[in-house]
Design an enzyme around this catalytic site. Structure first.
Site, PDB file in Angstrom:
ATOM      1  CG  ASP A  98      -8.808 -10.592   7.805  1.00  0.00           C
ATOM      2  OD1 ASP A  98      -8.567 -11.748   7.435  1.00  0.00           O
ATOM      3  OD2 ASP A  98      -8.577  -9.582   7.113  1.00  0.00           O
ATOM      4  CG  ASP A 104      -4.280 -10.823  -0.890  1.00  0.00           C
ATOM      5  OD1 ASP A 104      -3.487 -10.787  -1.846  1.00  0.00           O
ATOM      6  OD2 ASP A 104      -4.590  -9.802  -0.233  1.00  0.00           O
ATOM      7  CG  ASP A 119      -4.802 -11.192   7.442  1.00  0.00           C
ATOM      8  OD1 ASP A 119      -5.663 -11.728   6.717  1.00  0.00           O
ATOM      9  OD2 ASP A 119      -4.663  -9.948   7.519  1.00  0.00           O
ATOM     10  CD  GLU A 126      -7.643  -8.296  -0.827  1.00  0.00           C
ATOM     11  OE1 GLU A 126      -6.682  -7.793  -1.441  1.00  0.00           O
ATOM     12  OE2 GLU A 126      -7.602  -8.580   0.382  1.00  0.00           O
ATOM     13  CG  ASP A 178       1.850  -0.992   3.357  1.00  0.00           C
ATOM     14  OD1 ASP A 178       1.100  -0.686   4.292  1.00  0.00           O
ATOM     15  OD2 ASP A 178       1.539  -1.805   2.454  1.00  0.00           O
ATOM     16  CG  HIS A 233      -1.708  -1.047   1.589  1.00  0.00           C
ATOM     17  ND1 HIS A 233      -1.257  -2.190   2.178  1.00  0.00           N
ATOM     18  CD2 HIS A 233      -3.047  -1.205   1.431  1.00  0.00           C
ATOM     19  CE1 HIS A 233      -2.274  -3.026   2.369  1.00  0.00           C
ATOM     20  NE2 HIS A 233      -3.372  -2.456   1.917  1.00  0.00           N
TER      21      HIS A 233
END
Ligand code: XUL
Ligand code: CO
Length: 438
Positions: A305, A294, A307, A230, A102, A99
């Site tokens: 979430d 992803d 992850d 997404e 980031d 991103h």
């Protein structure tokens, strides 16, 4: 000593290896169904989890110990770039994703923010040139800053819509500059909290307007990346507009956006939506819209979430089965590890172990899925199960010859219907055999 310790590039040692810093299944140059594993899988490291994230959770501060902790501001941003290319080299992963927020800190004004970004993008470009690593996709973070509290493209405030447009415009320019293969839209704040104060019609129309403008601008500057949406059902908003693959495809179709977009399907988003990963991949694939994935996994005991790095071989096998059936496989997409080490896995080496686990799980999934396809395991199941649609009245239905008159006449004279077993348990045990032995 690098940011991840004294680690040499990870090598393939085979399934009997006990070396934690070796691949047991991912053998980049091994050919599977006509392509190398590297070409099939196109692994990417996610900047936000592996370099920006620190292990915070809603109840506690970051726990990760990282070599860049002592830096701040632009020095921190530069150290992270170094760390990123170091990790890509260690893993032998060809791609990364980020991103905008980031990679560089926000300044006091949009001008200053953009200058910071330009500087880091230039540094990333140098590193890409020197190493041959590629950008799988970039995206704009339009959810962290409080500016987006009411949404970005679906905000109630036109000034925020304009700001978001400026941000994506810049991100598209950076995508072009870095030769990104894809550009992703994940609408973190594109949803709503309560219908009582929400003009859903306007918000959805505006989201479509925004996406059309992005398509137009990319065309204008000659940025030919594949555009991806997404889907995610909830979190951070209670109801996200891109709930799941089917919802997102229907939105794209309604607004004439389907020719310009494919989907980036995330495993944990699928399970949050009450679907399996393979269900979401199948829905996208049937519309010719499976673009990229992803790769992660959720914890089915938790409603958020998580992850986690993907290690569930059933899931990676069935995901790779869908991908292998997809026209051109992942094409310009890839397997992006949108995954973070657990908060207790605080050492830098854990990031390496985590990626090895994920890469091996997908490589094994690829091998098993390829064998299932070679042996026509599911094809045979379907051929038998749907046999009645190949002859007689079934063939008439499929060819469009049948209508309610002919079907009624057939049903009235037909003998009692005899069903055959669906054999789900037998099929599952065959799948187990393939996962264990293929
Ligand atoms: C959030 C998520 C994002 C997107 C990119 O759940 O998956 O990180 O992948 O914005
Ligand atoms: Co994601």
């Amino acid at each position: 000593m690098g940011y991840f310790g004294d680690v040499k590039p990870i090598q393939y040692e085979g399934r009997e290896s006990t070396n934690p810093l070796a691949f047991k299944f991912y053998n980049p140059d091994q050919v599977v169904l006509g392509k190398t594993m590297r070409e099939h899988l196109r692994f990417a490291v996610a900047y936000w989890h592996s370099f920006t994230g620190s292990g915070t959770d809603p109840f506690g501060a970051g726990t990760a110990i990282r070599g860049w902790d002592a830096y701040s501001g632009m020095d921190l941003a530069k150290a992270r770039v170094e760390a990123c290319f170091e990790l890509l080299n260690i893993l032998g992963a060809d791609f990364f994703c980020f991103h905008d927020r980031d990679i560089a800190p926000e300044g006091d004004t949009l001008q200053e923010t953009n200058r910071n970004l330009d500087e880091i993008v230039a540094l990333i470009k140098e590193n890409m040139k020197a190493t041959g690593k590629k950008l799988l996709w970039n995206t704009a973070n339009m959810f962290t800053n409080p500016r987006f509290l009411h949404g970005a493209a679906t905000t109630n405030h036109a000034d925020v819509f304009a700001y978001a447009a400026a941000q994506v415009k810049k991100a598209l320019e950076h995508g072009k500059e870095l030769g990104a293969e894809n550009y992703v839209f994940w609408g973190g704040r594109e949803g709503y909290e309560s219908l009582l104060n929400t003009d859903m019609g306007l918000e959805l129309d505006n989201l479509a307007r925004f996406l059309h403008m992005a398509v137009d601008y990319a065309k204008e500057i000659g940025f030919d990346a594949q555009f991806l949406i997404e889907p995610k059902p909830k979190e951070p908003t209670k109801h996200q507009y891109d709930f799941d693959a089917a919802t997102t495809l229907s939105f794209l179709r309604k607004y004439g956006l389907l020719p310009h977009f494919k989907l980036n399907i995330e495993a944990n988003h699928a399970t949050l939506a009450g679907h399996t990963f393979e269900h979401e991949l199948r829905v996208a694939r049937l519309d010719g819209a499976l673009g990229s994935i992803d790769a992660n996994q959720g914890d089915l005991l938790l409603g958020w979430d998580t992850d986690e790095f993907p290690t569930d071989l059933y899931s990676t096998t069935l995901a790779m089965y869908e991908i292998l059936q997809n026209e051109g496989g992942l094409g310009r997409g890839g397997v992006n590890f949108d995954a973070k080490v657990r908060r207790t896995s605080l050492e830098p080496i854990d990031v390496v172990y985590a990626h090895i686990a994920g890469m091996d799980s997908f490589a094994r999934g690829l091998q098993v899925a390829a064998k299932l396809i070679e042996d026509r395991v599911f094809e045979n199941v379907l051929e038998n199960r749907y046999a009645t649609f190949r002859t007689g009245i079934g063939a008439d239905i499929v060819s469009g010859k049948a209508n309610f008159h002919t079907l009624e006449a057939y049903a009235l004279q037909n003998k009692p219907i005899v069903h055959e077993s669906g054999r789900v348990e037998l099929i599952r045990s065959v799948l187990n055999q393939y996962i264990l032995n293929a």
